[in-house]
Design a protein around this motif. Structure first.
Motif, PDB file in Angstrom:
ATOM      1  N   ALA A  55       0.768  -1.114  -0.024  1.00 15.32           N
ATOM      2  CA  ALA A  55       0.031  -0.098   0.131  1.00 15.32           C
ATOM      3  C   ALA A  55       0.955   1.176  -0.136  1.00 15.32           C
ATOM      4  O   ALA A  55       0.473   2.070  -0.763  1.00 15.32           O
ATOM      5  CB  ALA A  55      -0.812  -0.004   1.193  1.00 15.32           C
ATOM      6  N   TRP A  56       1.967   1.051   0.716  1.00 22.35           N
ATOM      7  CA  TRP A  56       2.728   2.543   0.755  1.00 22.35           C
ATOM      8  C   TRP A  56       3.494   2.559  -0.541  1.00 22.35           C
ATOM      9  O   TRP A  56       3.621   3.873  -0.752  1.00 22.35           O
ATOM     10  CB  TRP A  56       3.878   2.154   1.839  1.00 22.35           C
ATOM     11  N   VAL A  57       4.066   1.470  -1.140  1.00 23.22           N
ATOM     12  CA  VAL A  57       4.703   1.663  -2.415  1.00 23.22           C
ATOM     13  C   VAL A  57       3.499   2.096  -3.598  1.00 23.22           C
ATOM     14  O   VAL A  57       3.849   2.789  -4.314  1.00 23.22           O
ATOM     15  CB  VAL A  57       5.196   0.218  -3.081  1.00 23.22           C
ATOM     16  N   VAL A  58       2.446   1.754  -3.298  1.00 24.73           N
ATOM     17  CA  VAL A  58       1.551   2.209  -4.404  1.00 24.73           C
ATOM     18  C   VAL A  58       1.006   3.885  -4.333  1.00 24.73           C
ATOM     19  O   VAL A  58       1.020   4.371  -5.045  1.00 24.73           O
ATOM     20  CB  VAL A  58       0.183   1.352  -4.118  1.00 24.73           C
ATOM     21  N   SER A  59       1.124   4.133  -2.790  1.00 25.35           N
ATOM     22  CA  SER A  59       0.738   5.540  -2.727  1.00 25.35           C
ATOM     23  C   SER A  59       2.147   6.446  -3.231  1.00 25.35           C
ATOM     24  O   SER A  59       1.907   7.715  -3.610  1.00 25.35           O
ATOM     25  CB  SER A  59       0.563   5.717  -1.274  1.00 25.35           C
ATOM     26  N   ASP A  60       3.455   5.749  -2.875  1.00 17.07           N
ATOM     27  CA  ASP A  60       4.404   6.446  -3.569  1.00 17.07           C
ATOM     28  C   ASP A  60       4.677   6.681  -4.858  1.00 17.07           C
ATOM     29  O   ASP A  60       4.944   7.564  -5.511  1.00 17.07           O
ATOM     30  CB  ASP A  60       5.798   5.780  -3.080  1.00 17.07           C
ATOM     31  N   LYS A  61       3.825   5.550  -5.602  1.00 18.30           N
ATOM     32  CA  LYS A  61       3.754   5.711  -7.317  1.00 18.30           C
ATOM     33  C   LYS A  61       2.887   6.861  -7.569  1.00 18.30           C
ATOM     34  O   LYS A  61       3.016   7.500  -8.452  1.00 18.30           O
ATOM     35  CB  LYS A  61       3.493   4.380  -7.917  1.00 18.30           C
ATOM     36  N   GLU A  62       1.764   7.037  -6.805  1.00 20.27           N
ATOM     37  CA  GLU A  62       0.834   8.154  -7.072  1.00 20.27           C
ATOM     38  C   GLU A  62       1.223   9.377  -6.734  1.00 20.27           C
ATOM     39  O   GLU A  62       1.173  10.410  -7.628  1.00 20.27           O
ATOM     40  CB  GLU A  62      -0.290   7.755  -6.286  1.00 20.27           C
ATOM     41  N   SER A  63       2.221   9.566  -5.462  1.00 21.98           N
ATOM     42  CA  SER A  63       2.470  11.047  -5.223  1.00 21.98           C
ATOM     43  C   SER A  63       3.678  10.842  -4.047  1.00 21.98           C
ATOM     44  O   SER A  63       3.523  11.273  -3.004  1.00 21.98           O
ATOM     45  CB  SER A  63       1.297  11.554  -4.534  1.00 21.98           C
ATOM     46  N   GLY A  64       4.572  10.345  -4.709  1.00 22.94           N
ATOM     47  CA  GLY A  64       5.818  10.191  -3.564  1.00 22.94           C
ATOM     48  C   GLY A  64       6.844  10.000  -4.354  1.00 22.94           C
ATOM     49  O   GLY A  64       7.330  10.494  -5.381  1.00 22.94           O
ATOM     50  N   LEU A  65       8.097   9.213  -3.679  1.00 27.14           N
ATOM     51  CA  LEU A  65       9.404   9.125  -4.386  1.00 27.14           C
ATOM     52  C   LEU A  65       9.224   8.501  -5.745  1.00 27.14           C
ATOM     53  O   LEU A  65      10.211   8.718  -6.613  1.00 27.14           O
ATOM     54  CB  LEU A  65      10.092   8.289  -3.326  1.00 27.14           C
ATOM     55  N   LEU A  66       8.625   7.538  -5.807  1.00 23.52           N
ATOM     56  CA  LEU A  66       8.361   6.647  -6.974  1.00 23.52           C
ATOM     57  C   LEU A  66       7.602   7.614  -8.333  1.00 23.52           C
ATOM     58  O   LEU A  66       7.774   6.943  -9.351  1.00 23.52           O
ATOM     59  CB  LEU A  66       7.727   5.376  -6.782  1.00 23.52           C
ATOM     60  N   GLN A  67       7.498   8.749  -8.074  1.00 23.93           N
ATOM     61  CA  GLN A  67       6.799   9.710  -8.879  1.00 23.93           C
ATOM     62  C   GLN A  67       7.899  10.113  -9.929  1.00 23.93           C
ATOM     63  O   GLN A  67       7.763  10.537 -11.176  1.00 23.93           O
ATOM     64  CB  GLN A  67       5.805  10.678  -8.258  1.00 23.93           C
ATOM     65  N   ASP A  68       9.190  10.353  -9.200  1.00 25.36           N
ATOM     66  CA  ASP A  68      10.263  10.574  -9.904  1.00 25.36           C
ATOM     67  C   ASP A  68      11.181   9.815 -10.778  1.00 25.36           C
ATOM     68  O   ASP A  68      11.536   8.888 -10.218  1.00 25.36           O
ATOM     69  CB  ASP A  68      11.265  11.344  -8.910  1.00 25.36           C
ATOM     70  N   PRO A  69      11.161  10.108 -12.149  1.00 21.91           N
ATOM     71  CA  PRO A  69      11.794   8.914 -12.992  1.00 21.91           C
ATOM     72  C   PRO A  69      13.346   8.827 -12.629  1.00 21.91           C
ATOM     73  O   PRO A  69      13.884   7.668 -12.686  1.00 21.91           O
ATOM     74  CB  PRO A  69      11.526   9.529 -14.275  1.00 21.91           C
ATOM     75  N   TYR A  70      13.973  10.054 -11.966  1.00 19.47           N
ATOM     76  CA  TYR A  70      15.456   9.872 -11.920  1.00 19.47           C
ATOM     77  C   TYR A  70      15.573   8.969 -10.566  1.00 19.47           C
ATOM     78  O   TYR A  70      16.533   8.197 -10.490  1.00 19.47           O
ATOM     79  CB  TYR A  70      16.019  11.256 -11.729  1.00 19.47           C
ATOM     80  N   PHE A  71      14.678   9.028  -9.683  1.00 16.01           N
ATOM     81  CA  PHE A  71      14.984   8.243  -8.368  1.00 16.01           C
ATOM     82  C   PHE A  71      14.645   6.743  -8.485  1.00 16.01           C
ATOM     83  O   PHE A  71      15.349   6.100  -8.318  1.00 16.01           O
ATOM     84  CB  PHE A  71      13.852   8.971  -7.291  1.00 16.01           C
ATOM     85  N   CYS A  72      13.662   6.569  -9.618  1.00 21.89           N
ATOM     86  CA  CYS A  72      13.315   5.197  -9.669  1.00 21.89           C
ATOM     87  C   CYS A  72      14.476   4.594 -10.515  1.00 21.89           C
ATOM     88  O   CYS A  72      14.939   3.457 -10.481  1.00 21.89           O
ATOM     89  CB  CYS A  72      11.979   5.089 -10.938  1.00 21.89           C
ATOM     90  N   LYS A  73      15.200   5.477 -11.642  1.00 22.48           N
ATOM     91  CA  LYS A  73      16.256   5.020 -12.200  1.00 22.48           C
ATOM     92  C   LYS A  73      17.636   4.704 -11.291  1.00 22.48           C
ATOM     93  O   LYS A  73      18.206   3.591 -11.185  1.00 22.48           O
ATOM     94  CB  LYS A  73      16.827   6.043 -13.298  1.00 22.48           C
ATOM     95  N   LYS A  74      17.805   5.589 -10.227  1.00 26.90           N
ATOM     96  CA  LYS A  74      18.888   5.175  -9.336  1.00 26.90           C
ATOM     97  C   LYS A  74      18.627   4.254  -8.456  1.00 26.90           C
ATOM     98  O   LYS A  74      19.635   3.356  -8.196  1.00 26.90           O
ATOM     99  CB  LYS A  74      18.788   6.570  -8.331  1.00 26.90           C
ATOM    100  N   ILE A  75      17.360   3.611  -8.078  1.00 25.27           N
ATOM    101  CA  ILE A  75      17.193   2.531  -7.223  1.00 25.27           C
ATOM    102  C   ILE A  75      16.995   1.095  -8.146  1.00 25.27           C
ATOM    103  O   ILE A  75      17.394   0.061  -7.514  1.00 25.27           O
ATOM    104  CB  ILE A  75      15.732   2.424  -6.440  1.00 25.27           C
ATOM    105  N   LEU A  76      16.913   1.557  -9.247  1.00 22.97           N
ATOM    106  CA  LEU A  76      17.188   0.302 -10.211  1.00 22.97           C
ATOM    107  C   LEU A  76      18.668  -0.256 -10.633  1.00 22.97           C
ATOM    108  O   LEU A  76      19.200  -1.181 -10.502  1.00 22.97           O
ATOM    109  CB  LEU A  76      16.511   0.267 -11.652  1.00 22.97           C
ATOM    110  N   GLU A  77      19.480   1.054 -10.617  1.00 17.30           N
ATOM    111  CA  GLU A  77      20.944   0.798 -11.077  1.00 17.30           C
ATOM    112  C   GLU A  77      21.911   0.829 -10.029  1.00 17.30           C
ATOM    113  O   GLU A  77      22.828   0.110 -10.010  1.00 17.30           O
ATOM    114  CB  GLU A  77      21.255   2.204 -12.126  1.00 17.30           C
TER     115      GLU A  77
END
Length: 95
Positions: A55-77
């Motif tokens: 639930a927390w990750v889903v809310s982050d996708k809507e309006s949190g850290l996971l909304q930022d493409p550069y942050f997503c790229k960082k945690i992937l790499e």
């Protein structure tokens, strides 16, 4: 005279900036594609096994850290960013 020189420098800077924006475009990564890559990661699957964390990750996708493409790229790499994200989610859901 000094005003004219400053005006010419300002115009030159604006011209160079405009040319860079036109010819050297840096495209933003597609956030949906990054989320799909995240969903395929084994560590991410383990992270969202618990309903609270999911639930927390889903809310982050809507309006949190996971909304930022550069942050997503960082945690992937980068493992350091990944570990900090896991720690962040774990701490937020255990309180």
């Amino acid at each position: 005279m000094l005003f004219l020189l400053l005006l010419v420098l300002l115009a030159g800077g604006l011209l160079i900036g405009g040319i860079q924006r036109i010819f050297i475009r840096k495209e933003n990564p597609d956030i949906e594609q990054l989320w799909a890559e995240l969903d395929q990661q084994e560590w991410f699957k383990q992270l969202i096994e618990q309903p609270e964390r999911n639930a927390w990750v889903v809310s982050d996708k809507e309006s949190g850290l996971l909304q930022d493409p550069y942050f997503c790229k960082k945690i992937l790499e980068k493992e350091v960013h990944r570990d900090m994200f896991i720690k962040y989610i774990t701490e937020k859901t255990t309180k």
